[in-house]
Design an enzyme around this catalytic site. Structure first.
Site, short mmCIF file in Angstrom:
data_model
loop_
_atom_site.label_atom_id
_atom_site.label_comp_id
_atom_site.label_asym_id
_atom_site.label_seq_id
_atom_site.Cartn_x
_atom_site.Cartn_y
_atom_site.Cartn_z
N ARG A 126 74.25 -14.44 -47.43
CA ARG A 126 74.45 -15.69 -47.29
C ARG A 126 72.87 -16.47 -47.89
NH1 ARG A 126 76.96 -13.10 -42.97
NH2 ARG A 126 79.18 -13.74 -43.11
N ASP A 183 78.42 -9.20 -48.80
CA ASP A 183 79.30 -9.94 -48.26
C ASP A 183 80.30 -11.16 -49.13
OD1 ASP A 183 80.48 -11.68 -45.89
OD2 ASP A 183 78.93 -10.82 -44.86
N HIS A 222 85.20 -9.26 -45.94
CA HIS A 222 83.95 -9.81 -46.34
C HIS A 222 83.87 -9.22 -48.02
CE1 HIS A 222 83.07 -11.94 -42.94
NE2 HIS A 222 83.30 -10.92 -42.32
N ASP A 226 84.28 -5.49 -40.01
CA ASP A 226 84.68 -6.49 -39.21
C ASP A 226 85.69 -7.77 -39.73
OD1 ASP A 226 82.38 -6.92 -40.73
OD2 ASP A 226 81.82 -9.04 -39.72
N GLU A 227 86.03 -8.45 -38.86
CA GLU A 227 86.54 -9.76 -39.68
C GLU A 227 87.55 -9.44 -40.73
OE1 GLU A 227 83.57 -12.88 -37.60
OE2 GLU A 227 83.07 -12.09 -39.88
N PHE A 231 69.98 -13.17 -33.35
CA PHE A 231 68.70 -14.03 -33.25
C PHE A 231 69.05 -15.33 -34.15
CE2 PHE A 231 65.26 -10.70 -31.94
CZ PHE A 231 65.90 -10.83 -30.66
N ASP A 232 70.04 -15.30 -34.97
CA ASP A 232 70.45 -16.61 -35.68
C ASP A 232 70.84 -17.56 -34.51
OD1 ASP A 232 72.75 -14.74 -35.15
OD2 ASP A 232 73.65 -16.18 -36.64
#
Length: 785
Positions: free
Chosen positions: A164, A193, A264, A349-350, A442-443
Site C-alpha cells: 500500500r 498486493d 489481492h 485471504d479475502e 498495529f495500524d
C-alpha cells in the site's frame, strides 16, 4: 569456562535478595539482584571467540555502546587483559534458547550460543541505567545481578506491508533493528498486493515495470475525496532482497516472504492480464477514486490497472487455467531462492468468488475434481500450491481463510479474523500463529484522541499487553500447536517511516513481553512502572512514538437518576492540571475538579492537559441532547468484542460519531447479528421522531441495516424500514446524506419504553465488497425527539 560460570551462579544464589526494580523489556524469566552497582573502567574489553557469528555479536555490542557514548574495544579470548574490566561473550555451542548474564566484580559474563548471546546483549544494554546513556565519564555502572532467560514462544513476529505504501531498504533494516532490540525472531514481509508488486521476478519483468506502479492514490479515508493523480510505486531488486535477508539473519531474525494468491492479485494481473478469469474485462475503479491517467489509459486501450484505492476486489487469479499455476510456481521458485526461511506465506485471504462462479475454466475445474462449490475450489487451489511449496522443502503459511473448504494437510494457519480460525486449526492438530485484528493490528488506532487518519479500530497498549495467544478454549495438548503470535502493520494510511514508528512504539514493547516472558511473570502494573523509562530510551534514540498512554481519557457515564450525563476526564500524567472551556462560545478556561454534569447540547467543549504550565494534550467534544440521552438502555445481544464501544450506553451517551472509521470506539459493531435494544425514557414521554445513526462503509464490509423496526410500550405500533424498498414509498421516513435512518411518525406517540430492532444486512451478496462473508452493522447513537 563452564566450571567458572557454575561457580559464579552458585555464588550469586547464596547472596541473592528479592528481585529489584529493573527496567528490562521483555522481562527476563529469572533475575536475581545481588548487590548495588559495580563501576567498570572504560574503555571496556569485549572478549569474543573468532567465529563469524561471535565477531558479529561483539561488533554489534561495541557499536551499540558507542552510540551511547560508552567506549570499548574488541579482544579475542587469547589476548584479553585479566586486570581490566571486560564483557565476556561465552559461546557454549549448545542448541538451546537460554542465555545467562552474570555481573560479578569487574567482569560481565554473557553466555549461551551465538543466537542467545545476541538476546543477552539486548538485555545487557537495558541493564545500563538510562541516566548513564550518552553521559558517561570514563566509567560505567551496572548492578550486580544474575539473569537466566529464555523465550516462552518459538514464533515472535512482526509484519510490514510495503505494498500500500513502499519503504526503502534503509528503513526496512531499521525496522528489523527494532524487532531485534525486543527479541522478536520473525519478520513477515508482505510483498505483493492489489496496490503494488514489490519484488523483482526476473522471469516476469512486467511485475515491476507495470505491477509496481499505480497511477494515483485516493485522498484521505476510504472512499476518499478523489485521486491525488500522483504516480506511486517502487520495488526491491533481488540483490536488495538478499541484502535485507542477510541483515536480518545476522540479528537472528527469519524473514518470511508473502506472495498473495489467489486474491489481492490486481498488480500482477495489471502486468499479465491472462492471469485473470476475464482478461478483457477492464479493471473497475470507482469514478471518484480513479486517476486521470488511468482514465486516459483505459480510453487508449489499456485493460488492467494496478488498484488505486483500498479494499477487496473481484479480479483474482484464475483457478481454472494451468497457466496461472505455471506462473505462480515460477514466481515461488525465484522467491524461495532468495529467502532461506522454512516458511512461505501465500496469503489466501479475502478472495471473492464472483469471477470464479462465472468463469467457464473455473467451473470446468470444479466439475473435473468433483468440487461442490467455490470454497472447495479455493481449498483445491491452496492444496495445489502447498504441494509445490512442500516439494521445495518449505512449509506453507496462509491467513485463516485457507480453512474454508478444507485445510491443506501441512499448512500453518495465521489467524487474523479473531481467534476462531486459529482455535479450529489447533483442534485439527495444525500449527497456528495468532494475529487477531484486536488487539495486534498495529495500524489500528491507539488513542481515542487520534488526530491523524488511521484505518480505525482501537488497540491501546493496555490491550496489547493483556493479550494471551493460547486461548482458554484449547486443552493443554491443543495449546502446544500455538507457535506464537505476531502484530501486523498494514499501511493504507501509513505513508512515512515516522508514522510506522508511531504505530509501532510503544506497543511493540508490550507484545515482546507477551511473547517472550513467562506467562506468570507478566504484570501490567510492573510494566506500567517501566513505561517512563521506555519512553526516555525512545526519546534518546530519536524514535517517533505514540504518547497515547498519557492521553486525556474521557468517559461518559449516566447520572444516578438517568437525567443527564457525567463527563469524566482522567490522565496518567504526573504533576498535571486539567482545564476546560465549556463551549466554543466560552471566553475562559475553568479548572476541572470532578466529572462535569451535562444536560443540554454542548458545541465543541475543549479540555486541555498542562504539565508545569505547558499544554501537552487536549480533546474536543460535542454533545447532542435528545429525549434518549443519558437514559437507561438494555441490549439483547451484546456487540462483538472487537467493537464493544462502552456497552449499550454508547447508543444514548449524546456523542455522535463524526470521524467514521477513525473513531470506531464510538460504535457498537455486530458481525452477522442483529441489534435489539430497549430505552427507558423514565416516564411517559411524547415521541414524534426517532433516528438511528449507523455507518455505511462497504469497503470494510460494514453495511446499513437491512431492516429497522420500532415498537412503543405500552402503545404497540411497529414501523418497518426495508433497505431495498424505495424510500419515496414510505412517506414518513427520511434518509439523510450520512445514511442515518429517521422514522418520522405520522402523529406523536406517548410511551415510556421504546424498543428498537435493527436487522443485520446478512451474508454479503456477490458483487459487493466482502461477498460471502457476514456483514458488519455499526451503530453509534439513537436519537428520540
Amino acid at each position: 569456562m563452564k566450571k567458572l560460570i557454575c561457580c559464579l551462579l552458585y555464588f550469586t544464589v547464596l547472596f541473592c535478595t528479592a528481585q529489584n526494580n529493573f527496567n528490562i523489556v521483555p522481562a527476563p524469566a529469572s533475575l536475581q539482584f545481588i548487590d548495588t552497582s559495580y563501576t567498570y573502567d572504560l574503555p571496556i574489553q569485549i572478549v569474543h571467540t573468532k567465529s563469524e557469528a561471535a565477531v558479529f555479536n561483539a561488533v554489534y555490542l561495541l557499536e551499540a555502546l558507542k552510540e551511547r557514548n560508552i567506549t570499548g574495544n574488541l579482544v579475542a579470548y587469547d589476548s584479553f587483559d585479566m586486570n581490566r574490566s571486560k564483557i565476556m561473550l561465552i559461546d557454549e555451542d549448545e542448541p538451546t534458547e537460554n542465555y545467562r548474564i552474570i555481573t560479578p566484580g569487574k567482569d560481565i559474563i554473557v553466555s549461551g550460543n551465538n543466537r542467545t548471546i545476541f538476546y543477552g546483549i539486548q538485555t545487557l544494554l537495558q541493564l545500563i541505567p538510562s541516566n548513564q546513556f550518552y553521559n558517561t565519564k570514563n566509567k560505567l555502572s551496572i548492578p550486580y545481578v544474575s539473569i537466566t532467560d529464555h523465550p516462552r514462544f518459538l514464533y515472535r513476529g512482526m509484519h510490514l506491508d510495503v505494498c500500500r505504501h513502499f519503504f526503502p531498504v534503509s528503513f526496512v533494516k531499521k525496522y528489523i533493528d527494532y524487532l531485534a532490540a525486543y527479541k522478536f525472531n520473525t519478520f513477515h514481509w508482505h510483498l505483493t498486493d492489489d496496490q503494488g508488486w514489490r519484488i523483482e521476478i526476473k522471469k516476469y519483468p512486467g511485475l515491476t515495470t507495470a505491477g509496481a506502479w499505480r497511477n494515483g492514490t485516493i485522498i484521505g479515508r476510504y472512499p476518499g475525496k478523489g485521486s491525488d493523480n500522483k504516480p506511486y510505486g517502487g520495488f526491491y531488486t533481488q540483490e536488495e532482497i538478499k541484502e535485507v535477508v542477510q541483515y536480518a539473519a545476522q540479528r537472528y531474525i527469519d524473514v518470511v516472504p508473502e506472495i498473495e494468491m489467489p486474491g489481492h492479485g490486481s498488480a500482477a494481473i495489471a502486468a499479465y492480464p491472462w492471469l485473470s478469469c476475464f482478461p478483457k474485462k477492464p479493471t473497475e475503479i470507482p469514478a471518484k477514486m480513479i486517476s486521470q491517467k488511468s482514465i486516459d489509459e483505459q480510453k487508449n486501450g489499456r485493460i488492467k490497472l494496478v488498484q488505486e484505492t483500498w479494499g477487496v476486489f473481484d479480479d483474482i487469479f484464475c483457478a481454472g487455467r494451468d497457466s496461472t499455476f505455471t506462473f505462480l510456481e515460477n514466481v515461488i521458485d525465484e522467491v524461495i531462492a532468495l529467502f532461506p526461511s522454512k516458511y512461505f506465506h501465500m496469503g489466501g485471504d479475502e478472495a471473492p468468488k464472483a469471477h470464479w462462479k462465472k468463469c467457464p475454466s473455473c467451473q470446468k475445474r470444479m466439475k473435473d475434481h468433483k468440487l461442490k462449490d467455490e470454497h472447495e475450489l479455493q481449498s483445491w487451489f491452496v492444496q495445489r500450491i502447498e504441494k509445490y511449496v512442500n516439494s521445495k522443502g518449505r512449509i506453507l503459511i496462509g491467513w485463516d481463510e485457507i480453512l474454508e473448504g478444507g485445510l491443506a494437510p501441512n499448512a500453518v494457519v495465521m489467524s487474523w479474523r479473531g481467534e476462531k480460525g486459529g482455535i479450529e486449526a489447533a483442534k485439527q492438530k495444525h500449527q497456528v500463529i495468532m494475529t487477531p485484528g484486536n488487539p495486534v493490528y498495529f495500524d489500528h488506532t491507539q488513542s481515542k484522541n487520534e488526530d491523524s487518519v488511521t484505518i480505525g479500530g482501537y488497540n491501546p497498549i493496555e490491550n496489547v499487553y493483556a493479550y494471551e495467544p493460547v486461548s482458554k478454549e484449547l486443552s493443554a495438548e491443543e495449546g502446544k500447536y500455538i507457535l506464537g503470535a505476531q502484530a501486523n502493520m498494514w499501511t493504507e494510511y501509513i505513508k512515512y517511516p515516522s508514522k510506522v514508528e508511531y504505530h509501532l512504539f510503544p506497543r511493540i514493547t508490550a507484545l515482546s513481553e507477551v511473547l517472550w516472558s513467562p506467562k506468570g511473570k507478566r504484570n501490567w502494573k510492573d510494566f506500567e512502572r517501566r513505561l517512563p523509562t521506555i519512553f526516555e530510551r525512545l526519546d534518546k534514540q530519536k524514535i517517533n512514538y505514540s504518547k497515547a498512554y498519557y492521553d486525556l481519557k474521557a468517559t461518559i457515564i449516566p447520572t444516578p437518576d438517568h437525567n443527564g450525563i457525567l463527563y469524566k476526564i482522567e490522565t496518567k500524567t504526573k504533576n498535571y492540571k486539567i482545564q476546560y472551556l465549556p463551549s466554543i462560545l466560552s471566553s475562559s478556561f475553568l479548572t476541572y475538579e470532578k466529572p462535569l454534569l451535562i444536560r443540554e447540547n454542548v458545541n465543541d467543549m475543549s479540555v486541555i492537559l498542562s504539565v508545569d504550565g505547558k499544554v501537552v494534550g487536549g480533546i474536543t467534544q460535542s454533545f447532542h441532547f435528545n429525549k434518549a440521552t443519558g437514559k437507561k438502555i438494555t441490549i439483547v445481544t451484546e456487540a462483538d468484542k472487537k467493537y464493544p464501544g462502552d456497552g449499550a450506553f454508547t447508543l444514548v451517551n449524546g456523542v455522535q460519531n463524526e470521524k467514521g472509521m477513525s473513531k470506531t470506539s464510538e460504535f457498537l459493531g455486530f458481525n452477522g447479528t442483529d441489534m435489539e435494544v430497549t430505552i427507558d425514557l423514565g416516564k411517559e414521554t411524547e415521541v414524534s421522531k426517532i433516528t438511528l445513526h449507523s455507518l455505511n462503509h462497504p469497503g470494510s464490509w460494514i453495511y446499513l441495516p437491512g431492516q429497522v423496526a420500532i415498537s412503543f410500550i405500552p402503545f404497540i405500533d411497529t414501523t418497518i424500514i426495508t433497505k431495498h424498498q424505495p424510500i419515496e414509498s414510505v412517506t414518513h421516513i427520511v434518509k439523510d446524506e450520512n445514511n442515518d435512518q429517521t422514522i418520522q411518525l405520522p402523529s406523536p406517540k406517548t410511551c415510556r419504553y421504546i424498543r428498537l430492532y435493527a436487522k443485520n444486512y446478512g451474508i454479503i451478496p456477490d458483487g459487493k465488497p466482502g461477498a460471502g462473508n457476514k456483514a458488519w452493522l455499526f451503530v453509534d447513537e439513537i436519537e428520540v425527539h
